[in-house]
Design a protein around this motif. Structure first.
Motif, PDB file in Angstrom:
ATOM      1  N   ARG A   1       8.173  -3.839   7.223  1.00 58.88           N
ATOM      2  CA  ARG A   1       8.150  -2.406   6.674  1.00 58.88           C
ATOM      3  C   ARG A   1       7.841  -2.476   5.303  1.00 58.88           C
ATOM      4  O   ARG A   1       7.156  -1.507   4.636  1.00 58.88           O
ATOM      5  N   VAL A   2       8.611  -3.517   4.526  1.00 58.16           N
ATOM      6  CA  VAL A   2       8.493  -3.666   3.108  1.00 58.16           C
ATOM      7  C   VAL A   2       6.886  -3.937   2.813  1.00 58.16           C
ATOM      8  O   VAL A   2       6.310  -3.393   1.873  1.00 58.16           O
ATOM      9  N   ILE A   3       6.315  -4.753   3.326  1.00 63.81           N
ATOM     10  CA  ILE A   3       4.870  -5.239   3.313  1.00 63.81           C
ATOM     11  C   ILE A   3       3.984  -3.841   3.599  1.00 63.81           C
ATOM     12  O   ILE A   3       2.967  -3.406   2.854  1.00 63.81           O
ATOM     13  N   LYS A   4       4.245  -3.210   4.622  1.00 66.77           N
ATOM     14  CA  LYS A   4       3.425  -1.965   4.816  1.00 66.77           C
ATOM     15  C   LYS A   4       3.715  -0.808   3.971  1.00 66.77           C
ATOM     16  O   LYS A   4       2.859  -0.288   3.556  1.00 66.77           O
ATOM     17  N   ALA A   5       5.048  -0.754   3.515  1.00 71.30           N
ATOM     18  CA  ALA A   5       5.355   0.209   2.343  1.00 71.30           C
ATOM     19  C   ALA A   5       4.536  -0.253   1.028  1.00 71.30           C
ATOM     20  O   ALA A   5       3.840   0.579   0.355  1.00 71.30           O
ATOM     21  N   PHE A   6       4.365  -1.629   0.842  1.00 70.43           N
ATOM     22  CA  PHE A   6       3.765  -1.855  -0.448  1.00 70.43           C
ATOM     23  C   PHE A   6       2.051  -1.772  -0.190  1.00 70.43           C
ATOM     24  O   PHE A   6       1.412  -1.254  -1.169  1.00 70.43           O
ATOM     25  N   VAL A   7       1.693  -2.102   0.948  1.00 70.08           N
ATOM     26  CA  VAL A   7       0.228  -1.719   1.109  1.00 70.08           C
ATOM     27  C   VAL A   7      -0.006  -0.206   1.066  1.00 70.08           C
ATOM     28  O   VAL A   7      -1.042   0.361   0.429  1.00 70.08           O
ATOM     29  N   ILE A   8       0.842   0.674   1.650  1.00 72.77           N
ATOM     30  CA  ILE A   8       0.552   2.184   1.556  1.00 72.77           C
ATOM     31  C   ILE A   8       0.632   2.526   0.102  1.00 72.77           C
ATOM     32  O   ILE A   8      -0.127   3.516  -0.290  1.00 72.77           O
ATOM     33  N   TYR A   9       1.612   1.846  -0.675  1.00 68.83           N
ATOM     34  CA  TYR A   9       1.781   2.502  -2.082  1.00 68.83           C
ATOM     35  C   TYR A   9       0.704   1.844  -3.184  1.00 68.83           C
ATOM     36  O   TYR A   9       0.343   2.577  -3.931  1.00 68.83           O
ATOM     37  N   PHE A  10      -0.057   0.736  -2.559  1.00 66.10           N
ATOM     38  CA  PHE A  10      -0.995   0.273  -3.301  1.00 66.10           C
ATOM     39  C   PHE A  10      -2.344   0.951  -2.894  1.00 66.10           C
ATOM     40  O   PHE A  10      -3.010   1.540  -4.050  1.00 66.10           O
ATOM     41  N   LEU A  11      -2.427   1.689  -1.729  1.00 64.92           N
ATOM     42  CA  LEU A  11      -3.430   2.545  -1.460  1.00 64.92           C
ATOM     43  C   LEU A  11      -3.187   3.920  -2.080  1.00 64.92           C
ATOM     44  O   LEU A  11      -4.155   4.482  -2.681  1.00 64.92           O
ATOM     45  N   SER A  12      -1.958   4.313  -2.458  1.00 62.39           N
ATOM     46  CA  SER A  12      -1.524   5.360  -3.218  1.00 62.39           C
ATOM     47  C   SER A  12      -2.095   5.396  -4.638  1.00 62.39           C
ATOM     48  O   SER A  12      -2.409   6.184  -4.976  1.00 62.39           O
ATOM     49  N   ILE A  13      -1.915   4.077  -4.999  1.00 63.20           N
ATOM     50  CA  ILE A  13      -1.972   4.070  -6.360  1.00 63.20           C
ATOM     51  C   ILE A  13      -3.905   4.337  -6.712  1.00 63.20           C
ATOM     52  O   ILE A  13      -4.152   4.840  -7.663  1.00 63.20           O
ATOM     53  N   PHE A  14      -4.402   3.578  -5.670  1.00 64.90           N
ATOM     54  CA  PHE A  14      -5.941   3.622  -5.889  1.00 64.90           C
ATOM     55  C   PHE A  14      -6.379   5.282  -5.821  1.00 64.90           C
ATOM     56  O   PHE A  14      -7.098   5.951  -6.408  1.00 64.90           O
ATOM     57  N   VAL A  15      -5.637   5.971  -4.844  1.00 60.81           N
ATOM     58  CA  VAL A  15      -5.851   7.424  -4.753  1.00 60.81           C
ATOM     59  C   VAL A  15      -5.730   8.263  -5.729  1.00 60.81           C
ATOM     60  O   VAL A  15      -6.302   8.955  -6.205  1.00 60.81           O
ATOM     61  N   ILE A  16      -4.367   7.950  -6.229  1.00 60.40           N
ATOM     62  CA  ILE A  16      -3.810   8.411  -7.628  1.00 60.40           C
ATOM     63  C   ILE A  16      -5.091   8.144  -8.630  1.00 60.40           C
ATOM     64  O   ILE A  16      -5.264   9.280  -9.531  1.00 60.40           O
ATOM     65  N   TYR A  17      -5.419   7.043  -8.764  1.00 62.93           N
ATOM     66  CA  TYR A  17      -6.369   6.734  -9.784  1.00 62.93           C
ATOM     67  C   TYR A  17      -7.748   7.650  -9.587  1.00 62.93           C
ATOM     68  O   TYR A  17      -8.605   7.803 -10.571  1.00 62.93           O
ATOM     69  N   MET A  18      -8.280   7.506  -8.143  1.00 60.07           N
ATOM     70  CA  MET A  18      -9.223   8.445  -8.013  1.00 60.07           C
ATOM     71  C   MET A  18      -9.123   9.867  -8.459  1.00 60.07           C
ATOM     72  O   MET A  18     -10.129  10.598  -9.055  1.00 60.07           O
ATOM     73  N   PHE A  19      -7.974  10.566  -8.077  1.00 61.98           N
ATOM     74  CA  PHE A  19      -7.722  11.930  -8.383  1.00 61.98           C
ATOM     75  C   PHE A  19      -7.504  12.138  -9.734  1.00 61.98           C
ATOM     76  O   PHE A  19      -7.895  13.290 -10.376  1.00 61.98           O
ATOM     77  N   THR A  20      -7.180  11.265 -10.451  1.00 64.02           N
ATOM     78  CA  THR A  20      -6.636  11.294 -12.267  1.00 64.02           C
ATOM     79  C   THR A  20      -7.831  10.674 -13.088  1.00 64.02           C
ATOM     80  O   THR A  20      -7.631  10.448 -14.150  1.00 64.02           O
ATOM     81  N   SER A  21      -8.993  10.458 -12.573  1.00 68.03           N
ATOM     82  CA  SER A  21     -10.055   9.818 -13.309  1.00 68.03           C
ATOM     83  C   SER A  21     -11.068  11.160 -13.899  1.00 68.03           C
ATOM     84  O   SER A  21     -11.930  10.914 -14.681  1.00 68.03           O
ATOM     85  N   THR A  22     -10.401  12.096 -13.860  1.00 66.88           N
ATOM     86  CA  THR A  22     -11.073  13.177 -14.376  1.00 66.88           C
ATOM     87  C   THR A  22     -10.450  13.883 -15.708  1.00 66.88           C
ATOM     88  O   THR A  22      -9.302  13.570 -15.729  1.00 66.88           O
ATOM     89  N   LYS A  23     -11.020  14.580 -16.535  1.00 72.12           N
ATOM     90  CA  LYS A  23     -10.541  15.003 -17.969  1.00 72.12           C
ATOM     91  C   LYS A  23      -9.323  16.131 -17.548  1.00 72.12           C
ATOM     92  O   LYS A  23      -8.528  15.863 -18.311  1.00 72.12           O
ATOM     93  N   GLN A  24      -9.458  16.638 -16.571  1.00 76.59           N
ATOM     94  CA  GLN A  24      -8.547  17.943 -16.292  1.00 76.59           C
ATOM     95  C   GLN A  24      -7.159  17.112 -15.843  1.00 76.59           C
ATOM     96  O   GLN A  24      -5.967  17.545 -16.124  1.00 76.59           O
ATOM     97  N   THR A  25      -7.088  16.060 -14.899  1.00 74.53           N
ATOM     98  CA  THR A  25      -6.019  15.384 -14.404  1.00 74.53           C
ATOM     99  C   THR A  25      -5.588  13.986 -14.883  1.00 74.53           C
ATOM    100  O   THR A  25      -4.651  13.531 -14.385  1.00 74.53           O
TER     101      THR A  25
END
Length: 276
Positions: free
Chosen positions: A109-133
Motif C-alpha cells: 500500500r505504501v508503494i502504491k501510495a508513492f506511485v500514485i503521489y508520483f503521478l500526482s506530482i507529474f499531474v500537478i506539474y502539468m497543470f501548473t506549467s502555465t503563467k496563470q497557475t
C-alpha cells in the motif's frame, strides 16, 4: 367293665400306633425336607460360588478394562498435550504469517501510495506549467507531501482495514477538492502584471510621441519663418552624403530623448511571452 377297659386300651393302642405312624411319617417328611433343604442349600451354595467366581472374573475383566482405559486415557492425554503444543506452535506460526502478510500489505500500500503521489506530482506539474497557475505550484507540492505523510501514518497506526480505506479516501478527496479550488482561483484571478506594465508603457510612449510631434510641428513653424530659403536654393551643394546634412543644425535635447524612448520602447515591444 374289664371288656370296656380293654376296648379303651385297644383304642388307645390303636391311637398310639396311629400317632406313631404319623410321627414316623412326620419324621420321614422332616428328613426328606431336611434333605431337600440341604440339597437346595448345596445348590444355592454352588450357585453362589459360581456367581461369586463369575463376579470375580467379571471384576477382574472390569479391572483390566479399567486399567486399559486408564492407559488409553494417559496416552490420549499425552497425545492431547502434544497436539496442544503443536497447535500452539501452529498458532505462533500463523501469527508470524499474519504479521508478515500485514507487513507485505502495508509495504504494497505504501508503494502504491508513492506511485500514485508520483503521478500526482507529474499531474500537478502539468497543470501548473502555465503563467496563470505557476504561482500555486509550491503550495500544491506542500499539500501533497502533507497528504502523503497523513496517509502513511494512517496505514501504519490504524489496524482496521475498512477504517484505513475510509481515512485514505477522505484525505485524498480533501486534497483533490482543495487543489481544484486553488487551481480555479488562480486561473480566474490571474493578472499578468508584466503585460499590463508593457501596455501602460506603450500608452505612455504614444502619449510622449504625440506630445513630441506637437512640439516638433510648432518648432518647424518657428524655423520656417526665420530661414531664407532662397539662399538655400542659390547655394551650390554637392551630392555627397556628408554634405546632405546641415553641419550647423543641432538636434534639440527633447528630440534626442524622444528617440531614445522610442528605440527603448521598440526594444521593449519585443516581449518574451515564453511560459516559465
Amino acid at each position: 367293665m374289664e371288656k370296656s377297659s380293654l376296648e379303651k386300651q385297644q383304642k388307645l393302642l390303636d391311637g398310639q400306633s396311629v400317632a406313631l405312624d404319623g410321627i414316623q411319617f412326620l419324621t420321614r417328611f422332616q428328613s426328606e425336607a431336611l434333605q431337600e433343604s440341604r440339597n437346595t442349600l448345596q445348590r444355592l451354595k454352588e450357585f453362589s460360588q459360581e456367581q461369586q467366581e463369575d463376579l470375580a472374573k467379571r471384576q477382574e475383566k472390569l479391572q483390566e478394562v479399567h486399567d486399559h482405559l486408564f492407559e488409553n486415557s494417559k496416552s490420549m492425554l499425552e497425545a492431547q498435550e502434544a497436539f496442544e503444543a503443536k497447535q500452539a506452535n501452529m498458532f505462533v506460526a500463523l501469527d508470524k504469517l499474519f504479521a508478515l502478510h500485514n507487513a507485505m500489505l502495508l509495504e504494497s500500500r505504501v508503494i502504491k501510495a508513492f506511485v500514485i503521489y508520483f503521478l500526482s506530482i507529474f499531474v500537478i506539474y502539468m497543470f501548473t506549467s502555465t503563467k496563470q497557475t505557476y504561482i500555486i505550484r509550491p503550495r500544491l507540492y506542500i499539500g501533497l507531501c502533507v497528504t502523503l505523510a497523513l496517509e502513511v501514518a494512517s496505514l501504519r497506526y490504524v489496524n482496521d482495514t475498512e477504517r484505513q480505506a475510509w481515512i485514505i479516501n477522505l484525505i485524498r478527496s480533501l486534497f483533490a477538492l482543495l487543489a481544484s479550488a486553488q487551481l480555479l482561483h488562480a486561473a480566474f484571478s490571474y493578472r499578468d502584471y508584466e503585460v499590463l506594465n508593457h501596455q501602460i508603457l506603450l500608452r505612455l510612449v504614444d502619449k510622449v510621441n504625440d506630445m513630441q510631434n506637437k512640439k516638433d510641428l510648432s518648432y518647424d513653424e518657428d524655423t520656417e519663418s526665420e530661414v531664407d530659403w532662397t539662399s538655400w536654393v542659390d547655394t551650390d551643394l554637392t551630392d555627397d552624403d556628408d554634405n546632405l546634412g546641415d553641419p550647423d543644425y543641432k538636434i534639440p535635447l527633447m528630440i534626442k530623448d524622444n528617440n531614445l524612448v522610442t528605440t527603448s520602447s521598440m526594444t521593449r515591444r519585443l516581449y518574451n511571452f515564453r511560459p516559465r
